[in-house]
Motif scaffolding. Structure first.
Motif, PDB file in Angstrom:
ATOM      1  N   VAL A   1      23.095 -19.271 -23.647  1.00  0.00           N
ATOM      2  CA  VAL A   1      24.002 -20.171 -23.141  1.00  0.00           C
ATOM      3  C   VAL A   1      25.534 -19.609 -23.321  1.00  0.00           C
ATOM      4  CG1 VAL A   1      23.607 -21.467 -25.409  1.00  0.00           C
ATOM      5  CG2 VAL A   1      24.634 -22.504 -23.253  1.00  0.00           C
ATOM      6  N   LEU A   2      26.392 -19.472 -22.544  1.00  0.00           N
ATOM      7  CA  LEU A   2      27.838 -19.274 -22.912  1.00  0.00           C
ATOM      8  C   LEU A   2      28.583 -20.476 -23.411  1.00  0.00           C
ATOM      9  CD1 LEU A   2      28.788 -17.248 -19.594  1.00  0.00           C
ATOM     10  CD2 LEU A   2      28.219 -16.192 -21.888  1.00  0.00           C
ATOM     11  N   LEU A   3      29.357 -20.058 -24.567  1.00  0.00           N
ATOM     12  CA  LEU A   3      30.059 -21.012 -25.148  1.00  0.00           C
ATOM     13  C   LEU A   3      31.657 -20.614 -25.566  1.00  0.00           C
ATOM     14  CD1 LEU A   3      28.799 -23.455 -27.984  1.00  0.00           C
ATOM     15  CD2 LEU A   3      30.787 -21.973 -28.798  1.00  0.00           C
ATOM     16  N   GLY A   4      32.671 -21.350 -25.365  1.00  0.00           N
ATOM     17  CA  GLY A   4      33.906 -20.855 -25.773  1.00  0.00           C
ATOM     18  C   GLY A   4      34.716 -19.965 -24.809  1.00  0.00           C
ATOM     19  N   ASP A   5      35.462 -19.129 -25.217  1.00  0.00           N
ATOM     20  CA  ASP A   5      35.975 -18.391 -24.418  1.00  0.00           C
ATOM     21  C   ASP A   5      34.956 -17.482 -23.729  1.00  0.00           C
ATOM     22  OD1 ASP A   5      38.585 -19.187 -25.320  1.00  0.00           O
ATOM     23  OD2 ASP A   5      39.317 -17.194 -25.968  1.00  0.00           O
ATOM     24  N   ALA A   6      34.005 -17.213 -23.956  1.00  0.00           N
ATOM     25  CA  ALA A   6      32.843 -16.377 -23.205  1.00  0.00           C
ATOM     26  C   ALA A   6      32.778 -17.154 -21.914  1.00  0.00           C
ATOM     27  CB  ALA A   6      31.742 -16.124 -23.853  1.00  0.00           C
TER      28      ALA A   6
ATOM     29  N   THR B   1      30.440  -9.489 -24.126  1.00  0.00           N
ATOM     30  CA  THR B   1      29.333  -8.506 -23.855  1.00  0.00           C
ATOM     31  C   THR B   1      28.112  -9.146 -23.230  1.00  0.00           C
ATOM     32  OG1 THR B   1      29.838  -7.317 -25.511  1.00  0.00           O
ATOM     33  CG2 THR B   1      27.786  -6.550 -24.596  1.00  0.00           C
ATOM     34  N   VAL B   2      27.793 -10.377 -23.585  1.00  0.00           N
ATOM     35  CA  VAL B   2      26.366 -10.999 -23.273  1.00  0.00           C
ATOM     36  C   VAL B   2      26.871 -11.569 -21.746  1.00  0.00           C
ATOM     37  CG1 VAL B   2      25.056 -13.161 -23.338  1.00  0.00           C
ATOM     38  CG2 VAL B   2      25.898 -11.892 -25.450  1.00  0.00           C
ATOM     39  N   ARG B   3      28.158 -12.020 -21.514  1.00  0.00           N
ATOM     40  CA  ARG B   3      28.278 -12.284 -20.195  1.00  0.00           C
ATOM     41  C   ARG B   3      28.413 -11.132 -19.200  1.00  0.00           C
ATOM     42  NH1 ARG B   3      33.544 -13.903 -20.567  1.00  0.00           N
ATOM     43  NH2 ARG B   3      34.233 -12.052 -19.549  1.00  0.00           N
ATOM     44  N   ARG B   4      28.685 -10.178 -19.714  1.00  0.00           N
ATOM     45  CA  ARG B   4      28.584  -8.878 -18.674  1.00  0.00           C
ATOM     46  C   ARG B   4      27.128  -8.359 -18.528  1.00  0.00           C
ATOM     47  NH1 ARG B   4      28.863  -4.142 -20.624  1.00  0.00           N
ATOM     48  NH2 ARG B   4      29.673  -4.622 -22.519  1.00  0.00           N
ATOM     49  N   LEU B   5      26.229  -8.554 -19.335  1.00  0.00           N
ATOM     50  CA  LEU B   5      24.977  -8.203 -19.326  1.00  0.00           C
ATOM     51  C   LEU B   5      24.236  -9.220 -18.342  1.00  0.00           C
ATOM     52  CD1 LEU B   5      24.069  -7.243 -22.977  1.00  0.00           C
ATOM     53  CD2 LEU B   5      24.399  -5.706 -21.060  1.00  0.00           C
ATOM     54  N   LEU B   6      24.460 -10.454 -18.570  1.00  0.00           N
ATOM     55  CA  LEU B   6      23.484 -11.431 -17.808  1.00  0.00           C
ATOM     56  C   LEU B   6      24.229 -12.219 -16.581  1.00  0.00           C
ATOM     57  CD1 LEU B   6      21.495 -13.228 -20.754  1.00  0.00           C
ATOM     58  CD2 LEU B   6      20.958 -10.979 -19.343  1.00  0.00           C
ATOM     59  N   TRP B   7      25.464 -11.798 -16.620  1.00  0.00           N
ATOM     60  CA  TRP B   7      26.221 -12.486 -15.701  1.00  0.00           C
ATOM     61  C   TRP B   7      26.926 -11.378 -14.735  1.00  0.00           C
ATOM     62  CZ3 TRP B   7      25.023 -15.443 -19.571  1.00  0.00           C
ATOM     63  CH2 TRP B   7      24.831 -16.821 -19.286  1.00  0.00           C
ATOM     64  N   PRO B   8      26.286 -10.453 -14.145  1.00  0.00           N
ATOM     65  CA  PRO B   8      27.047  -9.220 -13.676  1.00  0.00           C
ATOM     66  C   PRO B   8      27.736  -9.478 -12.508  1.00  0.00           C
ATOM     67  CG  PRO B   8      24.652  -9.009 -13.252  1.00  0.00           C
ATOM     68  CD  PRO B   8      24.782 -10.297 -14.147  1.00  0.00           C
TER      69      PRO B   8
ATOM     70  N   ALA C   1      28.798 -16.661 -28.030  1.00  0.00           N
ATOM     71  CA  ALA C   1      30.418 -17.195 -28.338  1.00  0.00           C
ATOM     72  C   ALA C   1      31.160 -15.728 -28.649  1.00  0.00           C
ATOM     73  CB  ALA C   1      30.362 -18.183 -29.464  1.00  0.00           C
ATOM     74  N   ASP C   2      30.808 -14.781 -27.732  1.00  0.00           N
ATOM     75  CA  ASP C   2      31.574 -13.542 -28.100  1.00  0.00           C
ATOM     76  C   ASP C   2      32.821 -13.355 -27.442  1.00  0.00           C
ATOM     77  OD1 ASP C   2      29.932 -13.620 -25.876  1.00  0.00           O
ATOM     78  OD2 ASP C   2      29.261 -11.377 -26.339  1.00  0.00           O
ATOM     79  N   GLY C   3      33.833 -14.258 -27.124  1.00  0.00           N
ATOM     80  CA  GLY C   3      34.983 -14.340 -26.715  1.00  0.00           C
ATOM     81  C   GLY C   3      35.114 -14.018 -25.293  1.00  0.00           C
ATOM     82  N   VAL C   4      36.587 -13.810 -24.829  1.00  0.00           N
ATOM     83  CA  VAL C   4      36.802 -13.596 -23.566  1.00  0.00           C
ATOM     84  C   VAL C   4      36.303 -12.484 -22.758  1.00  0.00           C
ATOM     85  CG1 VAL C   4      39.008 -12.544 -24.240  1.00  0.00           C
ATOM     86  CG2 VAL C   4      38.802 -13.539 -21.887  1.00  0.00           C
ATOM     87  N   HIS C   5      36.052 -11.463 -23.360  1.00  0.00           N
ATOM     88  CA  HIS C   5      35.535 -10.143 -22.809  1.00  0.00           C
ATOM     89  C   HIS C   5      33.943  -9.980 -23.052  1.00  0.00           C
ATOM     90  CE1 HIS C   5      39.329  -8.926 -21.786  1.00  0.00           C
ATOM     91  NE2 HIS C   5      39.777  -9.050 -22.874  1.00  0.00           N
TER      92      HIS C   5
ATOM     93  N   ILE D   1      47.896 -12.612 -21.561  1.00  0.00           N
ATOM     94  CA  ILE D   1      46.841 -13.555 -21.295  1.00  0.00           C
ATOM     95  C   ILE D   1      45.967 -13.553 -20.072  1.00  0.00           C
ATOM     96  CG2 ILE D   1      46.748 -16.174 -20.888  1.00  0.00           C
ATOM     97  CD1 ILE D   1      47.987 -15.465 -23.621  1.00  0.00           C
ATOM     98  N   THR D   2      44.823 -13.850 -20.400  1.00  0.00           N
ATOM     99  CA  THR D   2      43.868 -13.579 -19.373  1.00  0.00           C
ATOM    100  C   THR D   2      42.871 -14.978 -19.195  1.00  0.00           C
ATOM    101  OG1 THR D   2      42.248 -12.402 -20.496  1.00  0.00           O
ATOM    102  CG2 THR D   2      43.809 -11.135 -19.145  1.00  0.00           C
ATOM    103  N   ASP D   3      42.345 -15.257 -17.866  1.00  0.00           N
ATOM    104  CA  ASP D   3      41.559 -16.447 -17.916  1.00  0.00           C
ATOM    105  C   ASP D   3      40.344 -16.179 -16.989  1.00  0.00           C
ATOM    106  OD1 ASP D   3      42.262 -16.998 -15.349  1.00  0.00           O
ATOM    107  OD2 ASP D   3      43.466 -18.716 -15.870  1.00  0.00           O
TER     108      ASP D   3
END
Ligand SMILES: Cc1cc2nc3c(=O)[nH]c(=O)nc-3n(C[C@H](O)[C@H](O)[C@H](O)COP(=O)(O)OP(=O)(O)OC[C@H]3O[C@@H](n4cnc5c(N)ncnc54)[C@H](O)[C@@H]3O)c2cc1C
Length: 382
Positions: free
Chosen positions: A271-276, A155-162, A149-153, A256-258
């Motif tokens: 698992v990703l949650l929220g803005d992440a 880090t976890v998404r960047r690492l695991l969803w390259p 749940a680390d937000g729009v930017h 604003i970004t999405d």
């Protein structure tokens, strides 16, 4: 089964996730990179779907005490002050307006003492059999599940969803502030290419936001408040009064970004949650609301699936992805419409809005918003 989780991020989504996990008997550690927990000095509204999620998390009473009720259809105005629509006298729901810090505090108070670690900036996540290992600095934690749940930017998404694209800027920028002022009703003023929102958030504070177009992201001004004043010069009262009552150094300015739709919100035990997972334009006021829904659905799926965590995560993904990605699309369309500088479009829109009698607005709005607002949470075990 009860398990243990690491939640990355102590914003509204991360805290809600921790509360949901607690409700089903799990333990969790929330890792937050900031040294102090809190929220920015701005406001937000929460809609009926979010309020139901908060109720399922067991914090409805505290949320109602911290928020300010206001009508779903409030005053719509044009810059000269004329009304396009008026809030009907005596209507005070179904939305709650919050200072963001107040809603964050409500959630934090429901997270067990000792679950949150600040100054923990997560930089590594890996699977190890049925466990996930989350690392920050020289430390790491093992858990049955990691909730990013680390937000729009993220880090976890960047690492695991390259393969995921970076969040996208579509041309909208927003200034926000908190003014100290009395006697201000919630109102939205529609200008051409810009809008101004004002919303009381309790204790004599009024949240305001100016949304506008920007050719490119990252443009900043030495005096952001002066820039806001310039853009709403000559607009009706109470706008000048609110800007006068705002501390210049506390004005926030964000582009604003999405997020483009991800093909899944789950990788192994992460698992990703929220803005992440689904950062969106703010124009439907659903970003945090959807993170609250995520938190309840995740907890319910884990409770339903017993020992089978992968099955629970698949269920979460299946229940959350279509809904949240639809709302991302709708919020983008609404956001770009609200800042369109097209003169003909603006004239047609305000004229069409004026043709609707104020008395008909609540029913029309309820119908239009039903797919979002009518969501009911899956029950969590008591
Ligand atoms: C102008 C504007 C108005 C809005 N209005 C509304 C509204 O009215 N209603 C509504 O529901 N939503 C609204 N939103 C959306 C809402 O603000 C977000 O959707 C919501 O805050 C997302 O919560 P989150 O917990 O997912 O992420 P965030 O609030 O971004 O929290 C992420 C947390 O993770 C931490 N973090 C980040 N990286 C790491 C790391 N590597 N390690 C550890 N911690 C980390 C951050 O410090 C932060 O505390 C608005 C947004 C904007 C921009």
């Amino acid at each position: 089964m009860t398990g243990n989780a690491v939640v990355v991020g102590g914003g509204i989504g991360g805290l809600a996730a921790a509360i949901g996990l607690r409700r089903i008997g799990w333990t969790a550690t929330v890792l937050e990179r900031s040294c102090e927990l809190g929220e920015i000095g701005a406001g937000m509204s929460q809609s009926p779907n979010a309020l139901r999620a908060l109720a399922e998390l067991g914090v409805a009473d505290a949320a109602r005490a911290a928020g300010v009720p206001f009508p779903g259809i409030f005053n719509l105005r044009v810059p000269s002050g004329g009304h396009i629509a008026r809030a009907l006298p005596g209507t005070t729901g179904p939305l709650l307006g919050f200072h963001r810090a107040d809603l964050h505090r409500v959630l934090l108070d429901a997270v067990p003492a000792g679950w949150v670690r600040t100054g923990a900036q997560v930089s590594a996540v890996r699977q190890d059999g049925d466990e996930v290992v989350v690392g920050w600095g020289a430390e790491e934690l093992r858990a049955d599940l990691a909730v990013a749940a680390d937000g729009v930017h993220s880090t976890v998404r960047r690492l695991l969803w390259p393969e995921a694209r970076d969040p996208r800027f579509w041309g909208n920028t927003v200034w926000r502030g908190i003014a100290h002022a009395d006697g201000v009703d919630a109102a939205m003023t529609l200008g051409r290419g810009r809008y101004f929102l004002a919303m009381p958030v309790g204790r004599g504070r009024v949240y305001w936001a100016l949304g506008a177009r920007a050719d490119r992201p990252g443009v900043r001004y030495d005096d952001e408040l002066a820039e806001v004043r310039r853009r709403v010069q000559g607009w009706h009262d109470p706008i000048p009064r609110l800007l006068e009552a705002t501390a210049p150094e506390a004005v926030l300015h964000h582009d604003i970004t999405d997020l483009d739709p991800l093909s899944g919100y789950v990788r192994g035990r992460v698992v990703l949650l929220g803005d992440a997972a689904h950062a969106m334009h703010p124009d439907m006021a659903q970003g945090a609301a959807q993170s609250l829904e995520d938190a309840v659905v995740l907890a319910a799926a884990l409770a339903e699936s017993g020992d089978d965590i992968p099955a629970a995560l698949a269920r979460y993904d299946e229940r959350r992805r279509p809904r949240t990605q639809t709302i991302v699309r709708q919020a983008r369309a609404k956001g770009l419409g609200s800042t369109s500088g097209n003169a003909v479009g603006y004239h047609l829109r305000t004229t069409a809005l004026r043709l609707v009698p104020s008395s008909r607005w609540p029913a029309l709005a309820a119908k239009a918003l039903a797919p979002v607002w009518d969501w009911t949470p899956p029950p969590l075990p008591r």
